[in-house]
Design a protein around this motif. Structure first.
Motif, PDB file in Angstrom:
ATOM      1  N   ASP A 270       0.832  -1.206   0.000  1.00 55.19           N
ATOM      2  CA  ASP A 270       0.000   0.000   0.000  1.00 55.19           C
ATOM      3  C   ASP A 270       0.869   1.260   0.000  1.00 55.19           C
ATOM      4  O   ASP A 270       0.572   2.234  -0.710  1.00 55.19           O
ATOM      5  N   PHE A 271       1.947   1.232   0.756  1.00 52.37           N
ATOM      6  CA  PHE A 271       2.870   2.368   0.785  1.00 52.37           C
ATOM      7  C   PHE A 271       3.507   2.591  -0.586  1.00 52.37           C
ATOM      8  O   PHE A 271       3.652   3.731  -1.046  1.00 52.37           O
ATOM      9  N   HIS A 272       3.885   1.510  -1.273  1.00 56.66           N
ATOM     10  CA  HIS A 272       4.486   1.632  -2.595  1.00 56.66           C
ATOM     11  C   HIS A 272       3.515   2.243  -3.600  1.00 56.66           C
ATOM     12  O   HIS A 272       3.892   3.117  -4.402  1.00 56.66           O
ATOM     13  N   PHE A 273       2.268   1.806  -3.576  1.00 61.36           N
ATOM     14  CA  PHE A 273       1.276   2.350  -4.508  1.00 61.36           C
ATOM     15  C   PHE A 273       1.018   3.829  -4.246  1.00 61.36           C
ATOM     16  O   PHE A 273       0.941   4.630  -5.186  1.00 61.36           O
ATOM     17  N   LYS A 274       0.900   4.196  -2.994  1.00 56.50           N
ATOM     18  CA  LYS A 274       0.630   5.597  -2.676  1.00 56.50           C
ATOM     19  C   LYS A 274       1.819   6.483  -3.039  1.00 56.50           C
ATOM     20  O   LYS A 274       1.627   7.615  -3.525  1.00 56.50           O
ATOM     21  N   ALA A 276       4.037   5.881  -5.461  1.00 51.98           N
ATOM     22  CA  ALA A 276       4.069   5.966  -6.923  1.00 51.98           C
ATOM     23  C   ALA A 276       3.006   6.931  -7.436  1.00 51.98           C
ATOM     24  O   ALA A 276       3.266   7.745  -8.342  1.00 51.98           O
ATOM     25  N   ASN A 277       1.808   6.873  -6.862  1.00 50.27           N
ATOM     26  CA  ASN A 277       0.742   7.803  -7.271  1.00 50.27           C
ATOM     27  C   ASN A 277       1.125   9.249  -6.985  1.00 50.27           C
ATOM     28  O   ASN A 277       0.847  10.151  -7.781  1.00 50.27           O
ATOM     29  N   TYR A 278       1.770   9.461  -5.857  1.00 50.65           N
ATOM     30  CA  TYR A 278       2.166  10.822  -5.481  1.00 50.65           C
ATOM     31  C   TYR A 278       3.174  11.394  -6.477  1.00 50.65           C
ATOM     32  O   TYR A 278       3.061  12.544  -6.912  1.00 50.65           O
ATOM     33  N   LYS A 282       2.563  14.541  -9.752  1.00 51.37           N
ATOM     34  CA  LYS A 282       3.277  15.813  -9.780  1.00 51.37           C
ATOM     35  C   LYS A 282       4.209  15.958 -10.983  1.00 51.37           C
ATOM     36  O   LYS A 282       4.479  17.074 -11.422  1.00 51.37           O
ATOM     37  N   TYR A 283       4.696  14.829 -11.519  1.00 49.16           N
ATOM     38  CA  TYR A 283       5.708  14.892 -12.576  1.00 49.16           C
ATOM     39  C   TYR A 283       5.321  13.972 -13.730  1.00 49.16           C
ATOM     40  O   TYR A 283       4.664  12.939 -13.530  1.00 49.16           O
ATOM     41  N   THR A 315       8.791  -1.641  -9.900  1.00 49.80           N
ATOM     42  CA  THR A 315       7.869  -2.335 -10.810  1.00 49.80           C
ATOM     43  C   THR A 315       6.506  -1.655 -10.818  1.00 49.80           C
ATOM     44  O   THR A 315       5.901  -1.443 -11.878  1.00 49.80           O
ATOM     45  N   ILE A 316       6.010  -1.302  -9.636  1.00 44.61           N
ATOM     46  CA  ILE A 316       4.719  -0.608  -9.540  1.00 44.61           C
ATOM     47  C   ILE A 316       4.796   0.754 -10.204  1.00 44.61           C
ATOM     48  O   ILE A 316       3.890   1.171 -10.939  1.00 44.61           O
ATOM     49  N   LEU A 317       5.892   1.478  -9.971  1.00 42.68           N
ATOM     50  CA  LEU A 317       6.063   2.804 -10.566  1.00 42.68           C
ATOM     51  C   LEU A 317       6.060   2.723 -12.091  1.00 42.68           C
ATOM     52  O   LEU A 317       5.392   3.521 -12.769  1.00 42.68           O
ATOM     53  N   THR A 318       6.781   1.767 -12.658  1.00 36.65           N
ATOM     54  CA  THR A 318       6.843   1.615 -14.114  1.00 36.65           C
ATOM     55  C   THR A 318       5.482   1.246 -14.689  1.00 36.65           C
ATOM     56  O   THR A 318       5.057   1.791 -15.715  1.00 36.65           O
ATOM     57  N   SER A 319       4.786   0.320 -14.030  1.00 44.48           N
ATOM     58  CA  SER A 319       3.479  -0.120 -14.518  1.00 44.48           C
ATOM     59  C   SER A 319       2.464   1.019 -14.496  1.00 44.48           C
ATOM     60  O   SER A 319       1.731   1.234 -15.470  1.00 44.48           O
ATOM     61  N   LYS A 320       2.423   1.763 -13.404  1.00 48.69           N
ATOM     62  CA  LYS A 320       1.444   2.848 -13.294  1.00 48.69           C
ATOM     63  C   LYS A 320       1.789   3.987 -14.252  1.00 48.69           C
ATOM     64  O   LYS A 320       0.898   4.669 -14.760  1.00 48.69           O
ATOM     65  N   ALA A 321       3.069   4.213 -14.501  1.00 47.23           N
ATOM     66  CA  ALA A 321       3.458   5.250 -15.462  1.00 47.23           C
ATOM     67  C   ALA A 321       3.004   4.879 -16.872  1.00 47.23           C
ATOM     68  O   ALA A 321       2.497   5.725 -17.620  1.00 47.23           O
ATOM     69  N   GLU A 322       3.158   3.610 -17.254  1.00 45.18           N
ATOM     70  CA  GLU A 322       2.728   3.175 -18.579  1.00 45.18           C
ATOM     71  C   GLU A 322       1.221   3.309 -18.733  1.00 45.18           C
ATOM     72  O   GLU A 322       0.729   3.754 -19.778  1.00 45.18           O
TER      73      GLU A 322
END
Length: 408
Positions: A270-274, A276-278, A282-283, A315-322
Protein backbone atom coordinates in the motif's frame (compact mmCIF):
# COMPACT_ATOMS: atom_id res chain seq x y z
CA UNK A 1 -3.01 -3.29 -22.29
CA UNK A 2 -3.25 -5.90 -19.56
CA UNK A 3 -3.92 -5.28 -15.89
CA UNK A 4 -4.78 -7.51 -12.94
CA UNK A 5 -7.39 -6.85 -10.25
CA UNK A 6 -7.48 -8.81 -7.00
CA UNK A 7 -10.73 -9.41 -5.13
CA UNK A 8 -11.63 -11.32 -1.99
CA UNK A 9 -13.82 -14.40 -2.37
CA UNK A 10 -16.54 -15.50 0.04
CA UNK A 11 -17.14 -19.16 -0.87
CA UNK A 12 -19.57 -21.40 0.96
CA UNK A 13 -18.42 -24.35 3.08
CA UNK A 14 -19.04 -26.75 0.17
CA UNK A 15 -17.14 -24.50 -2.25
CA UNK A 16 -14.20 -24.21 0.17
CA UNK A 17 -14.03 -27.99 0.43
CA UNK A 18 -14.09 -28.28 -3.36
CA UNK A 19 -11.32 -25.70 -3.82
CA UNK A 20 -9.15 -27.44 -1.21
CA UNK A 21 -9.79 -30.80 -2.87
CA UNK A 22 -8.80 -29.40 -6.25
CA UNK A 23 -5.58 -27.94 -4.84
CA UNK A 24 -4.67 -31.30 -3.31
CA UNK A 25 -5.20 -33.18 -6.58
CA UNK A 26 -3.48 -30.53 -8.71
CA UNK A 27 -0.47 -30.61 -6.39
CA UNK A 28 -0.18 -34.37 -6.85
CA UNK A 29 -0.44 -34.02 -10.63
CA UNK A 30 2.16 -31.24 -10.68
CA UNK A 31 4.64 -33.40 -8.78
CA UNK A 32 3.95 -36.39 -11.04
CA UNK A 33 4.54 -34.41 -14.25
CA UNK A 34 7.66 -32.80 -12.81
CA UNK A 35 9.00 -36.23 -11.80
CA UNK A 36 8.38 -37.41 -15.37
CA UNK A 37 10.48 -34.51 -16.66
CA UNK A 38 13.30 -35.25 -14.21
CA UNK A 39 13.21 -38.93 -15.15
CA UNK A 40 13.79 -38.02 -18.81
CA UNK A 41 16.51 -35.56 -17.79
CA UNK A 42 18.45 -38.13 -15.74
CA UNK A 43 18.11 -40.97 -18.30
CA UNK A 44 19.21 -38.92 -21.30
CA UNK A 45 22.28 -37.20 -19.93
CA UNK A 46 25.73 -38.66 -19.44
CA UNK A 47 28.28 -37.52 -16.88
CA UNK A 48 31.17 -39.08 -18.85
CA UNK A 49 32.77 -36.75 -21.39
CA UNK A 50 34.64 -39.45 -23.34
CA UNK A 51 33.71 -42.93 -24.62
CA UNK A 52 35.66 -45.83 -26.16
CA UNK A 53 35.47 -46.40 -29.90
CA UNK A 54 33.06 -49.28 -29.43
CA UNK A 55 30.34 -48.80 -26.89
CA UNK A 56 26.68 -49.46 -26.37
CA UNK A 57 24.38 -46.49 -26.80
CA UNK A 58 21.14 -46.91 -24.89
CA UNK A 59 17.93 -45.99 -26.57
CA UNK A 60 17.10 -42.41 -25.70
CA UNK A 61 13.73 -41.65 -24.24
CA UNK A 62 11.50 -39.17 -26.01
CA UNK A 63 11.35 -35.77 -24.39
CA UNK A 64 8.09 -35.30 -22.44
CA UNK A 65 7.19 -31.85 -23.78
CA UNK A 66 4.10 -29.74 -23.17
CA UNK A 67 1.93 -31.45 -25.78
CA UNK A 68 2.90 -35.03 -24.95
CA UNK A 69 2.14 -34.48 -21.26
CA UNK A 70 -1.10 -32.79 -22.18
CA UNK A 71 -2.18 -35.90 -24.09
CA UNK A 72 -1.85 -38.00 -20.91
CA UNK A 73 -4.71 -36.15 -19.20
CA UNK A 74 -7.58 -38.15 -20.81
CA UNK A 75 -5.95 -41.39 -19.63
CA UNK A 76 -5.48 -39.85 -16.17
CA UNK A 77 -9.23 -39.33 -15.90
CA UNK A 78 -9.80 -42.98 -16.80
CA UNK A 79 -7.36 -44.38 -14.25
CA UNK A 80 -8.25 -41.79 -11.60
CA UNK A 81 -11.94 -40.90 -12.11
CA UNK A 82 -11.91 -38.30 -9.31
CA UNK A 83 -9.88 -35.99 -11.61
CA UNK A 84 -13.02 -35.63 -13.74
CA UNK A 85 -14.32 -33.25 -11.09
CA UNK A 86 -11.63 -30.71 -12.05
CA UNK A 87 -12.25 -28.41 -15.00
CA UNK A 88 -10.22 -29.60 -18.01
CA UNK A 89 -8.52 -26.24 -18.67
CA UNK A 90 -7.47 -25.94 -15.03
CA UNK A 91 -5.82 -29.35 -15.34
CA UNK A 92 -4.12 -28.30 -18.59
CA UNK A 93 -2.74 -25.21 -16.89
CA UNK A 94 -0.79 -27.44 -14.48
CA UNK A 95 1.06 -28.89 -17.48
CA UNK A 96 1.93 -25.38 -18.57
CA UNK A 97 3.25 -24.50 -15.10
CA UNK A 98 5.51 -27.56 -15.15
CA UNK A 99 6.75 -26.60 -18.63
CA UNK A 100 7.62 -23.06 -17.59
CA UNK A 101 9.40 -24.17 -14.41
CA UNK A 102 11.44 -26.86 -16.21
CA UNK A 103 12.31 -24.63 -19.18
CA UNK A 104 13.68 -21.97 -16.85
CA UNK A 105 15.86 -24.67 -15.29
CA UNK A 106 17.14 -26.13 -18.60
CA UNK A 107 17.09 -23.23 -21.07
CA UNK A 108 16.71 -20.10 -18.96
CA UNK A 109 14.39 -17.15 -19.38
CA UNK A 110 14.24 -14.64 -22.24
CA UNK A 111 17.51 -13.05 -21.08
CA UNK A 112 19.27 -16.41 -20.80
CA UNK A 113 19.35 -16.54 -16.99
CA UNK A 114 18.67 -20.03 -15.66
CA UNK A 115 16.68 -20.70 -12.51
CA UNK A 116 17.41 -23.33 -9.92
CA UNK A 117 16.17 -26.90 -10.00
CA UNK A 118 12.35 -26.94 -9.63
CA UNK A 119 11.21 -28.37 -6.33
CA UNK A 120 8.36 -30.75 -5.68
CA UNK A 121 5.46 -28.98 -4.03
CA UNK A 122 4.25 -29.84 -0.58
CA UNK A 123 0.52 -29.79 -0.08
CA UNK A 124 0.50 -26.52 1.84
CA UNK A 125 2.83 -24.92 -0.73
CA UNK A 126 0.49 -25.41 -3.69
CA UNK A 127 -2.05 -22.64 -3.25
CA UNK A 128 -3.25 -21.46 -6.69
CA UNK A 129 -4.96 -22.70 -9.83
CA UNK A 130 -5.97 -20.80 -12.95
CA UNK A 131 -8.81 -20.78 -15.45
CA UNK A 132 -7.00 -19.89 -18.73
CA UNK A 133 -10.28 -18.77 -20.33
CA UNK A 134 -13.38 -17.15 -18.90
CA UNK A 135 -16.73 -16.82 -20.60
CA UNK A 136 -18.11 -13.39 -21.35
CA UNK A 137 -20.60 -12.31 -18.71
CA UNK A 138 -19.15 -14.58 -16.02
CA UNK A 139 -19.31 -11.69 -13.56
CA UNK A 140 -22.88 -10.87 -12.50
CA UNK A 141 -23.10 -8.26 -9.78
CA UNK A 142 -21.17 -9.57 -6.78
CA UNK A 143 -21.15 -13.16 -8.06
CA UNK A 144 -18.66 -14.80 -10.40
CA UNK A 145 -19.46 -18.04 -12.20
CA UNK A 146 -16.50 -20.41 -11.91
CA UNK A 147 -16.89 -23.60 -14.00
CA UNK A 148 -17.50 -26.76 -11.90
CA UNK A 149 -17.37 -24.70 -8.69
CA UNK A 150 -20.46 -22.58 -9.18
CA UNK A 151 -21.34 -19.00 -8.47
CA UNK A 152 -19.07 -17.63 -5.75
CA UNK A 153 -19.63 -14.40 -3.87
CA UNK A 154 -16.98 -11.78 -4.50
CA UNK A 155 -16.18 -8.55 -2.65
CA UNK A 156 -16.26 -6.20 -5.66
CA UNK A 157 -14.49 -3.26 -4.03
CA UNK A 158 -13.84 -1.66 -7.44
CA UNK A 159 -15.67 -2.17 -10.75
CA UNK A 160 -14.16 -3.59 -13.92
CA UNK A 161 -13.10 -0.65 -16.18
CA UNK A 162 -15.16 -0.09 -19.30
CA UNK A 163 -13.77 -1.76 -22.41
CA UNK A 164 -11.77 -4.37 -20.51
CA UNK A 165 -12.42 -8.08 -21.02
CA UNK A 166 -11.78 -10.80 -18.44
CA UNK A 167 -9.15 -13.16 -19.88
CA UNK A 168 -8.11 -15.42 -17.00
CA UNK A 169 -9.11 -16.03 -13.39
CA UNK A 170 -6.74 -17.29 -10.70
CA UNK A 171 -7.92 -18.64 -7.35
CA UNK A 172 -5.42 -18.24 -4.52
CA UNK A 173 -5.69 -19.61 -1.00
CA UNK A 174 -3.95 -17.38 1.53
CA UNK A 175 -3.63 -17.51 5.29
CA UNK A 176 -6.66 -15.27 5.79
CA UNK A 177 -8.99 -16.63 3.11
CA UNK A 178 -9.49 -17.05 -0.63
CA UNK A 179 -8.73 -14.46 -3.30
CA UNK A 180 -9.52 -14.06 -6.98
CA UNK A 181 -7.11 -12.41 -9.42
CA UNK A 182 -8.71 -11.36 -12.73
CA UNK A 183 -6.47 -10.68 -15.71
CA UNK A 184 -8.11 -7.92 -17.75
CA UNK A 185 -7.23 -6.96 -21.30
CA UNK A 186 -8.03 -3.95 -23.44
CA UNK A 187 -7.09 -3.98 -27.12
CA UNK A 188 -6.17 -0.30 -27.05
CA UNK A 189 -2.58 0.51 -26.09
CA UNK A 190 -2.16 3.59 -23.88
CA UNK A 191 -0.27 6.24 -25.80
CA UNK A 192 2.40 8.36 -24.20
CA UNK A 193 0.94 11.80 -23.59
CA UNK A 194 1.86 14.10 -26.48
CA UNK A 195 1.99 17.11 -24.18
CA UNK A 196 4.70 15.77 -21.85
CA UNK A 197 6.70 18.66 -20.50
CA UNK A 198 10.45 17.81 -20.74
CA UNK A 199 11.03 20.15 -17.80
CA UNK A 200 8.57 18.21 -15.65
CA UNK A 201 11.12 15.55 -14.80
CA UNK A 202 12.20 14.34 -11.40
CA UNK A 203 15.07 12.10 -10.31
CA UNK A 204 14.68 9.80 -7.31
CA UNK A 205 17.37 8.03 -5.32
CA UNK A 206 16.12 5.16 -3.15
CA UNK A 207 17.94 4.43 0.06
CA UNK A 208 17.79 2.92 3.52
CA UNK A 209 18.08 6.08 5.59
CA UNK A 210 15.18 7.63 3.68
CA UNK A 211 12.99 5.59 1.36
CA UNK A 212 13.69 8.01 -1.46
CA UNK A 213 15.10 11.47 -2.02
CA UNK A 214 14.01 13.55 -5.01
CA UNK A 215 16.15 15.92 -7.05
CA UNK A 216 14.09 18.76 -5.54
CA UNK A 217 15.40 17.86 -2.08
CA UNK A 218 12.14 16.28 -0.89
CA UNK A 219 12.46 13.12 1.19
CA UNK A 220 9.99 10.34 1.97
CA UNK A 221 10.54 8.53 5.24
CA UNK A 222 11.15 4.80 5.12
CA UNK A 223 8.37 3.02 7.06
CA UNK A 224 10.30 -0.18 8.02
CA UNK A 225 7.17 -2.25 8.52
CA UNK A 226 9.04 -5.51 9.06
CA UNK A 227 11.43 -3.99 11.59
CA UNK A 228 8.51 -2.63 13.58
CA UNK A 229 6.71 -5.98 13.48
CA UNK A 230 9.74 -8.06 14.46
CA UNK A 231 8.87 -8.09 18.18
CA UNK A 232 5.38 -9.43 17.50
CA UNK A 233 6.67 -11.91 14.92
CA UNK A 234 9.25 -13.20 17.38
CA UNK A 235 6.54 -13.97 19.95
CA UNK A 236 4.42 -15.87 17.42
CA UNK A 237 7.44 -17.70 16.01
CA UNK A 238 8.31 -18.95 19.50
CA UNK A 239 4.72 -20.13 19.84
CA UNK A 240 5.08 -22.14 16.61
CA UNK A 241 8.40 -23.72 17.63
CA UNK A 242 7.00 -24.84 21.00
CA UNK A 243 4.00 -26.63 19.51
CA UNK A 244 4.16 -30.31 18.65
CA UNK A 245 4.79 -30.99 14.97
CA UNK A 246 1.68 -32.23 13.21
CA UNK A 247 -0.63 -31.03 15.96
CA UNK A 248 -3.69 -28.84 15.54
CA UNK A 249 -2.30 -26.15 17.85
CA UNK A 250 0.83 -25.88 15.71
CA UNK A 251 -1.29 -25.37 12.60
CA UNK A 252 -3.19 -22.60 14.38
CA UNK A 253 0.05 -20.89 15.35
CA UNK A 254 1.39 -21.19 11.79
CA UNK A 255 -1.79 -19.61 10.45
CA UNK A 256 -1.46 -16.76 12.93
CA UNK A 257 2.17 -16.24 11.89
CA UNK A 258 1.16 -16.17 8.24
CA UNK A 259 -1.48 -13.54 8.91
CA UNK A 260 1.08 -11.34 10.64
CA UNK A 261 3.51 -11.63 7.72
CA UNK A 262 0.71 -10.87 5.27
CA UNK A 263 -0.22 -7.77 7.24
CA UNK A 264 3.37 -6.51 6.90
CA UNK A 265 3.42 -7.24 3.16
CA UNK A 266 0.07 -5.51 2.61
CA UNK A 267 1.22 -2.38 4.43
CA UNK A 268 4.40 -2.24 2.36
CA UNK A 269 2.50 -2.72 -0.90
CA UNK A 270 0.00 0.00 0.00
CA UNK A 271 2.87 2.37 0.79
CA UNK A 272 4.49 1.63 -2.60
CA UNK A 273 1.28 2.35 -4.51
CA UNK A 274 0.63 5.60 -2.68
CA UNK A 275 4.21 6.78 -3.19
CA UNK A 276 4.07 5.97 -6.92
CA UNK A 277 0.74 7.80 -7.27
CA UNK A 278 2.17 10.82 -5.48
CA UNK A 279 5.18 11.08 -7.79
CA UNK A 280 3.21 10.55 -11.00
CA UNK A 281 0.60 13.10 -9.99
CA UNK A 282 3.28 15.81 -9.78
CA UNK A 283 5.71 14.89 -12.58
CA UNK A 284 5.47 13.56 -16.13
CA UNK A 285 8.86 11.81 -16.15
CA UNK A 286 10.34 9.95 -13.15
CA UNK A 287 13.97 8.84 -13.45
CA UNK A 288 15.43 6.13 -11.24
CA UNK A 289 18.51 3.92 -11.05
CA UNK A 290 18.89 0.46 -12.54
CA UNK A 291 19.48 -1.44 -9.32
CA UNK A 292 20.83 -4.95 -8.83
CA UNK A 293 18.45 -5.67 -5.97
CA UNK A 294 19.24 -9.41 -5.99
CA UNK A 295 22.90 -8.64 -5.42
CA UNK A 296 22.14 -6.21 -2.62
CA UNK A 297 19.80 -8.74 -1.02
CA UNK A 298 22.78 -11.06 -0.53
CA UNK A 299 24.85 -8.48 1.31
CA UNK A 300 24.89 -7.56 4.99
CA UNK A 301 22.13 -5.06 4.24
CA UNK A 302 19.80 -7.82 3.06
CA UNK A 303 17.15 -7.43 5.77
CA UNK A 304 16.86 -3.66 5.31
CA UNK A 305 16.85 -3.92 1.50
CA UNK A 306 14.09 -6.52 1.50
CA UNK A 307 12.11 -4.54 4.07
CA UNK A 308 12.25 -1.45 1.84
CA UNK A 309 11.05 -3.43 -1.21
CA UNK A 310 12.83 -1.39 -3.88
CA UNK A 311 12.22 -3.91 -6.64
CA UNK A 312 8.49 -4.04 -5.95
CA UNK A 313 8.24 -0.26 -5.81
CA UNK A 314 10.06 0.29 -9.12
CA UNK A 315 7.87 -2.34 -10.81
CA UNK A 316 4.72 -0.61 -9.54
CA UNK A 317 6.06 2.80 -10.57
CA UNK A 318 6.84 1.62 -14.11
CA UNK A 319 3.48 -0.12 -14.52
CA UNK A 320 1.44 2.85 -13.29
CA UNK A 321 3.46 5.25 -15.46
CA UNK A 322 2.73 3.17 -18.58
CA UNK A 323 -0.99 2.99 -17.80
CA UNK A 324 -1.12 6.75 -17.25
CA UNK A 325 0.82 7.56 -20.44
CA UNK A 326 3.78 8.89 -18.45
CA UNK A 327 7.43 7.84 -18.37
CA UNK A 328 9.55 6.02 -15.79
CA UNK A 329 13.10 6.16 -17.15
CA UNK A 330 15.84 3.88 -15.73
CA UNK A 331 19.39 5.21 -15.88
CA UNK A 332 22.80 3.79 -15.01
CA UNK A 333 23.56 3.73 -11.29
CA UNK A 334 27.33 4.03 -11.75
CA UNK A 335 28.87 6.80 -9.62
CA UNK A 336 25.60 8.66 -9.04
CA UNK A 337 26.63 9.18 -5.42
CA UNK A 338 30.31 9.83 -6.17
CA UNK A 339 30.03 12.42 -8.97
CA UNK A 340 29.32 16.02 -8.12
CA UNK A 341 25.96 17.19 -9.46
CA UNK A 342 27.31 20.71 -9.95
CA UNK A 343 30.67 20.32 -11.71
CA UNK A 344 30.66 16.60 -12.59
CA UNK A 345 33.96 15.86 -10.82
CA UNK A 346 34.28 12.60 -8.94
CA UNK A 347 34.33 12.97 -5.16
CA UNK A 348 35.05 9.53 -3.64
CA UNK A 349 33.37 8.83 -0.31
CA UNK A 350 32.50 5.74 1.68
CA UNK A 351 28.98 4.62 2.43
CA UNK A 352 28.93 5.95 5.99
CA UNK A 353 29.68 9.48 4.76
CA UNK A 354 26.20 10.94 4.21
CA UNK A 355 27.18 14.47 3.13
CA UNK A 356 28.61 15.54 -0.24
CA UNK A 357 31.32 18.23 -0.16
CA UNK A 358 32.99 19.07 -3.46
CA UNK A 359 36.45 20.69 -3.16
CA UNK A 360 36.39 21.74 -6.84
CA UNK A 361 33.23 23.86 -6.95
CA UNK A 362 32.22 24.13 -3.29
CA UNK A 363 28.93 22.25 -3.75
CA UNK A 364 27.67 21.02 -0.39
CA UNK A 365 24.46 19.03 0.01
CA UNK A 366 23.10 15.70 1.21
CA UNK A 367 24.59 12.65 -0.46
CA UNK A 368 21.21 11.25 -1.59
CA UNK A 369 20.08 14.66 -2.86
CA UNK A 370 23.26 14.88 -4.93
CA UNK A 371 22.62 11.39 -6.36
CA UNK A 372 19.00 12.26 -7.24
CA UNK A 373 20.17 15.34 -9.19
CA UNK A 374 22.69 13.19 -11.09
CA UNK A 375 19.93 10.71 -11.93
CA UNK A 376 17.75 13.53 -13.22
CA UNK A 377 20.57 14.95 -15.34
CA UNK A 378 21.27 11.57 -16.90
CA UNK A 379 17.61 11.06 -17.75
CA UNK A 380 17.35 14.60 -19.15
CA UNK A 381 20.19 13.74 -21.52
CA UNK A 382 17.84 11.34 -23.25
CA UNK A 383 15.32 13.10 -25.46
CA UNK A 384 11.64 12.50 -24.79
CA UNK A 385 11.34 10.94 -28.24
CA UNK A 386 14.03 8.42 -27.38
CA UNK A 387 12.31 7.61 -24.09
CA UNK A 388 9.01 7.17 -25.93
CA UNK A 389 10.63 4.79 -28.39
CA UNK A 390 12.17 2.75 -25.59
CA UNK A 391 8.83 2.58 -23.80
CA UNK A 392 7.02 1.52 -26.98
CA UNK A 393 9.56 -1.23 -27.69
CA UNK A 394 9.34 -2.45 -24.10
CA UNK A 395 5.53 -2.56 -24.26
CA UNK A 396 5.57 -4.51 -27.54
CA UNK A 397 8.04 -6.98 -26.04
CA UNK A 398 5.92 -7.38 -22.91
CA UNK A 399 2.75 -8.01 -24.91
CA UNK A 400 4.54 -10.65 -26.97
CA UNK A 401 5.87 -12.27 -23.79
CA UNK A 402 2.46 -12.34 -22.07
CA UNK A 403 0.58 -13.59 -25.14
CA UNK A 404 -1.33 -16.66 -23.89
CA UNK A 405 -0.46 -20.00 -25.44
CA UNK A 406 -3.25 -21.43 -27.56
CA UNK A 407 -4.90 -24.61 -26.39
CA UNK A 408 -4.96 -27.65 -28.65
Amino acid sequence: MKIAYQYRLKPTIEQKAKIDNWLSMLCAQYNYLLADRFSWYEQNRCSINACPLVCHLPELRKNPDYYSQKKTLPNLKKTHPHYKRIHSQVLQDVVKRVKLAFDRFIKGDSSGKRSGRPRFKKRHRYRTFTYPQMKEGCLEGNLIDLPKIGKVKIVLHRPIPDGFKIKTATITKKCDGYYLVLSLEDKTVPEVKPDIDPDSIIGIDVGLKEFLTTSEGETIEIPQYYRKAQKRLKVIQKRVSRRKKGGANRLKAIKQLGKQHKKVADKRKDFHFKTANYLLSKYDVVAHEKLNVKGLAKSRLALSVLDAGWSSFLTILTSKAENAGLLAVPVSAQNTSQNCSSCGKKVPKKLHIRWHDCLHCGCSLDRDHNAAINIKNRAAGQSVLKAQRLLRDARIGWEAYTEPERSV
